[in-house]
Scaffold this active site. Structure first.
Site, PDB file in Angstrom:
ATOM      1  N   LYS A  75      30.232  51.204  56.519  1.00  0.00           N
ATOM      2  CA  LYS A  75      29.833  50.680  57.824  1.00  0.00           C
ATOM      3  C   LYS A  75      29.782  49.154  57.695  1.00  0.00           C
ATOM      4  CE  LYS A  75      26.106  51.105  61.308  1.00  0.00           C
ATOM      5  NZ  LYS A  75      24.823  51.759  61.648  1.00  0.00           N
ATOM      6  N   SER A 150      24.467  54.025  66.209  1.00  0.00           N
ATOM      7  CA  SER A 150      25.352  52.894  66.010  1.00  0.00           C
ATOM      8  C   SER A 150      26.461  53.136  64.998  1.00  0.00           C
ATOM      9  CB  SER A 150      24.529  51.680  65.567  1.00  0.00           C
ATOM     10  OG  SER A 150      23.968  51.909  64.286  1.00  0.00           O
ATOM     11  N   SER A 174      20.861  56.492  64.213  1.00  0.00           N
ATOM     12  CA  SER A 174      22.221  55.956  64.119  1.00  0.00           C
ATOM     13  C   SER A 174      23.140  56.647  63.119  1.00  0.00           C
ATOM     14  CB  SER A 174      22.173  54.465  63.796  1.00  0.00           C
ATOM     15  OG  SER A 174      21.841  53.743  64.956  1.00  0.00           O
TER      16      SER A 174
END
Lengths: 482, 478
Positions: A75, A150, A174
């Site tokens: 990420k 997210s 997330s």
């Protein structure tokens, strides 16, 4: 090749079925082929092939680990030395991190190959991946819907087989929410289990990195590498890391599952509820005992979260001021202009909204009414979890109120967007670990089942998830065209 | 000063703690390096970095707390103080707000022969900011973050001082204490020890405090006195001419000897303090305190009392000798090594040695005469090898060169003559040469005795044992 588990790939690399360079090249090809999903912000092709070559050498030398040569992705919230680390923001569009996050360091040490950096909501603030400066990510199950957020880039990439597995971070859901919406397995560890060093902070007391994979078996392998005390992170906890794969096959006879009635009330889509009922029945068949429990403070989680997280982020994001790194406005007239325009232009709308909310909550005259009160609620929620988890082994429930919603559907309505995290946020406030595993489909889109355990009981969660995945195949299903 | 007014002063002192590395990172705290060479990723506030508390800073704060007999908090918390400034990398300073590590304590100061106890409200740990350099960057401001993250102990006094003089005495006493404890180098030029002064005036007898002004960043004893006196005058003049003091922050300009306004209360920042979620609360248990207590050096006050009792020193000498730990150690080593009477050692150190050091603008750690060499000299005085008078001559030589007292005595032939035969021959000669003075003495003029002593000593180049000379002269002149 791209449908294999980590263990199968590790076997293939050792048997000479394929090399890490070949495996990496195949994934790089797939990433190019499916660039329309917008899952990656940066693809680090040269670095990946270089790492793959080194991995092949290690494999040949016989000193390889399980993850050596396995193509993964990070990420874009984790700092990667020499590689652009954007956190999904224009603010860091020009930021090449000069150091590696501890998590990245650990994967490098294990010999994993990094394919690139994954798209995400800007500074991890969002539940749909639509707040990213780099554009929305599409859900591979239906490209008109969001992948969640997210960690939306991670969820989409793993679901579409654009990486074997990848990292996510979870502040209010997330990891779990995008895992649920994209039909993959996601684990948010206990707060303090995985080092936060080098993971760009959103809300420091809630942020936690974790694995996002196709199966619990893979998640156990990934977490094994990620977990552990780090002396660079004062909030990481110095307790022993168990062998997460060792107990995967334990039987579930007598497992006590609690279902909070607050999780199954109004607001939960009926098809999602029915899907979850079926999944829980599966656990009954595996020998579990299911009881209804009550956790009355759960309804306070969202308001408490939207005081605490913005308060922390309002300070965490102060360092992005245009002075030392990141975005700086053109021709600032003076210091105040430099600050105002660099931050005004560099941050997106949702980030600014949360900075303003947090600044307000911490302001003189409001601090006690908001911040202190939210902290009290947080303690009550933790107590609720402790009490519940002294009566049952795990808590189960939905991850999201509905399946993936349409791109553009909720972005104009922040409150509605915030409510999509209603089942996940309390877990971060309490700091306990939780997983989302694929549990079926509703309206053709994946549904996630949430499993919440006691502090540092990740091994138990993985075991419970794995047993389910032994008798179901939801986690093995791939979206059409991938 | 106008006697209808009285002044109320409180000081906030920032003492830089003498740790090797910064309070939340491993970077060095050494002063004077090239800009930004001692700032690591944490000090630069890069995305993703986290602070880790330096335990040594905690230890030093606890040492300080014990020295002022304060309550040491078993649970203290770091908080973020939010404000934007280019030399504050994170946009917040990590400090302590509601739960400081050191609670209420006190410090005794001496002013005009009176001892006054000044209350200390609290002392807390925090990180220093960097520096903005406004010179010569093509019209831009340069930022040096070497200082960013240096540990500070902020020591807040009660508003209990009533004159600039008391404020200076307090600041000096605090300066002496932190150096004594070895927790701060006290270097004021480098900013290791600086203070903010809160000053207000009120009509004599009034109970409520007047409105205060805070004078920021004063870094010398001289400036503290001047700045406060200036501020008192300004406030009195303002009130007497019908004006009102406004609560504000003022900056002292040493060049112009005036304070000027920086910002008013209305412009003051709302720092939005909240507990730093990156750091755990600091827990201090009894074991930790016991360990520190064992390491705690003897404090100035206790040392002074011991010097008076054990060495039979007067108050003044004891005060001077305990003003710094180094000087006190020097004295005690000299006493031990020379085997001489402590009072004599004290006289030599507070007299000849300190005078020479003052003249050369040196402190004891830079003394050209080591304790060993001074002890060597005092040993020869107390065993009568030389007289005290010759000793002064030897001390001069010690100061100038590197030889030991014995080498100097030998080389210059300064050894005292105790051979009674040699002294007797000289005395006989002097008596024979001065019949008039002999007559005077014998007729009762005792004062003439000094003349004979002087003559004998002169003849013997000062090397005769004065006791012996006195005794023999008295016998011969009978």
């Amino acid at each position: 090749m791209y449908n294999k588990t980590i263990a199968e790939l590790a076997q293939g690399l050792r048997s000479g079925e394929f090399s890490s360079v070949e495996l990496t090249a195949a994934f790089l090809d797939r990433i190019k082929q499916h660039s329309g999903l917008n899952a990656y912000i940066s693809v680090t092709e040269d670095l990946a092939l270089q790492q793959a070559k080194a991995a092949d050498a290690r494999l040949a030398n016989g000193d390889a680990e399980l993850l050596t040569g396995i193509p993964i992705a990070q990420k874009d919230i984790f700092c990667t030395e020499g590689v652009k680390t954007t956190c999904g923001s224009l603010m860091l569009d020009n930021f090449i991190a000069p150091y590696n996050a501890t998590v990245v360091e650990k994967f490098n040490h294990a010999g994993a190959v990094m394919l690139g950096k994954l798209n995400m909501d800007e500074f991890a603030m969002g539940s749909s991946n639509e707040t990213s400066y780099y554009g929305a990510v599409k859900n591979p199950w239906n490209i008109n819907t969001v992948p969640g957020g997210s960690s939306g880039g991670t969820a989409a990439a793993v679901a579409a087989r654009l990486a074997v597995c990848a990292t996510g971070t979870d502040t209010g859901g997330s990891i779990r929410q995008p895992a649920a919406l994209c039909g993959i397995t996601g684990l948010k560890p206990t707060y303090g289990r995985v080092s936060r060093y080098g993971m760009i902070a959103y809300a420091s007391s809630l942020d936690q990195g974790g694995p996002m994979t196709r199966s619990a078996e893979d998640a156990a392998i990934m977490l094994q590498t990620m977990a552990g005390f780090d002396d660079k992170d004062s909030t990481s906890v110095d307790t022993q890391v168990p062998d997460y794969s060792a107990g995967l096959n334990n039987r579930l006879d007598g497992l006590k599952i609690g279902l909070p009635k607050e999780f199954f009330g109004e607001g939960l889509n009926s098809e999602v509820a029915a899907t979850l009922e079926t999944a829980i029945d599966e656990y009954r068949k595996l020998g579990a005992m299911v009881t209804e429990i009550s956790m009355p403070t759960l309804k306070l989680a969202i308001p408490a979260y939207y005081v605490i997280a913005p308060a922390e982020c309002s300070a965490n994001l102060s360092r992005f001021d245009g002075v030392r790194f990141g975005y700086r406005c053109e021709n600032p007239a003076d210091l105040s202009d430099l600050y105002t325009r660099s931050r005004g232009e560099g941050f997106g709308k949702e980030v600014k909204r949360r900075i303003l909310m947090g600044t307000y909550a911490l302001s003189a005259g409001y601090y006690d009414a908001y911040y202190i009160k939210a902290q009290k609620i947080r303690r009550l929620i933790s107590e609720d979890f402790k009490k519940a988890l002294s009566e049952v082994d795990v808590i189960m429930g939905p991850v999201t109120p509905s399946t993936a919603f349409g791109i553009g559907e909720k972005i104009g309505n922040p409150i509605e967007m915030y409510l999509s995290d209603i089942y996940t946020i309390a877990i971060n406030l309490a700091g306990v670990p939780a997983m989302s595993i694929p549990a079926g489909f509703a309206q053709g889109l994946p549904v996630g089942l949430q499993i919440i355990g006691n502090y540092f009981a990740e091994d138990r969660l993985l075991n419970i998830a794995h047993q389910y995945q032994q008798v179901t195949d939801w986690h093995q299903q791939a979206p059409t065209g991938f | 000063m106008n006697s209808q007014w009285e002044t109320v002063i409180g000081l906030e002192i920032h003492a830089q703690l003498a740790t090797q590395s910064k309070i939340f990172s491993g970077a060095s705290t050494a002063y004077g390096a090239e800009p930004n060479t001692q700032a690591c990723a944490v000090d630069l506030g890069l995305p993703g970095v986290l602070p880790v508390l330096n335990e040594e800073a905690v230890r030093m704060a606890v040492i300080f707390g014990m020295a002022i007999e304060a309550h040491i908090a078993p649970y203290s918390v770091f908080a973020r103080k939010n404000y934007f400034y280019p030399d504050l990398p994170k946009g917040y300073q990590i400090s302590q707000m509601e739960l400081p590590i050191v609670g209420i304590g006190h410090l005794d100061i001496d002013v005009d022969g009176e001892t006054k106890r000044i209350g200390i409200t609290r002392a807390h740990l925090e990180e220093d900011a960097g520096k903005s350099l406004h010179a010569n960057f093509h019209g831009l401001t340069g930022i040096d973050l070497n200082r960013a993250g240096t540990p500070l102990l902020e020591i807040v006094s009660e508003p209990e001082m009533s004159s600039a003089k008391e404020a200076v005495a307090y600041m000096r006493k605090m300066h002496e204490l932190v150096r004594y404890l070895g927790i701060c180098d006290g270097n004021m030029q480098e900013g290791s020890f600086r203070c903010d002064a809160n000053v207000s005036v009120r009509p004599k007898g009034q109970k409520e405090f007047g409105t205060r002004a805070e004078i920021k960043n004063i870094n010398s004893f001289k400036f503290v006195e001047k700045a406060i006196n200036h501020e008192i005058e300004r406030q009195i003049e303002l009130i007497e001419s019908g004006g009102k003091v406004v609560q504000e922050t003022r900056l002292y300009d040493a060049d112009k000897d005036e304070t000027r306004s920086m910002r008013s209360k209305e412009e003051a920042n709302d720092y939005r303090y909240f507990p730093d979620p990156d750091l755990l609360p600091v827990l201090i248990d009894e074991d930790f305190k016991a360990q520190i207590k064992a390491r705690l050096p003897e404090l100035p006050q206790a040392k002074k009392q011991r010097f008076k009792a054990d060495y039979n020193l007067d108050d003044e000498s004891a005060t001077i000798l305990t003003a710094s730990r180094q000087l006190a150690d020097y004295f005690e080593t000299v006493v031990k090594e020379s085997g001489s009477e402590a009072r004599i050692c004290a006289n030599w150190i507070t007299g000849d040695l300190l005078a020479a050091l003052n003249k050369a603008d040196l402190d004891i750690s830079g003394s050209p005469v080591s304790h060993k060499r001074l002890a060597g000299l005092l040993k020869r005085i107390s065993d009568d090898t030389i007289s005290g008078k010759i000793g002064k001559q030897v001390f001069e030589e010690l100061w100038q060169g590197t030889a030991t007292a014995d080498e100097i005595i030998d080389a210059k032939g300064l050894k005292q003559i105790t051979d009674t035969g040699a002294i007797e021959a000289i005395i006989d000669k002097i008596i024979a040469d001065n019949p008039g003075q002999v007559e005077q003495y014998r007729s009762g003029k005792d004062k003439v005795f000094g003349f004979f002593v002087g003559q004998v000593m002169k003849e013997m180049q000062g090397k005769a044992n004065p006791g012996e000379v006195n005794k023999m002269l008295k016998a011969k002149l009978q």
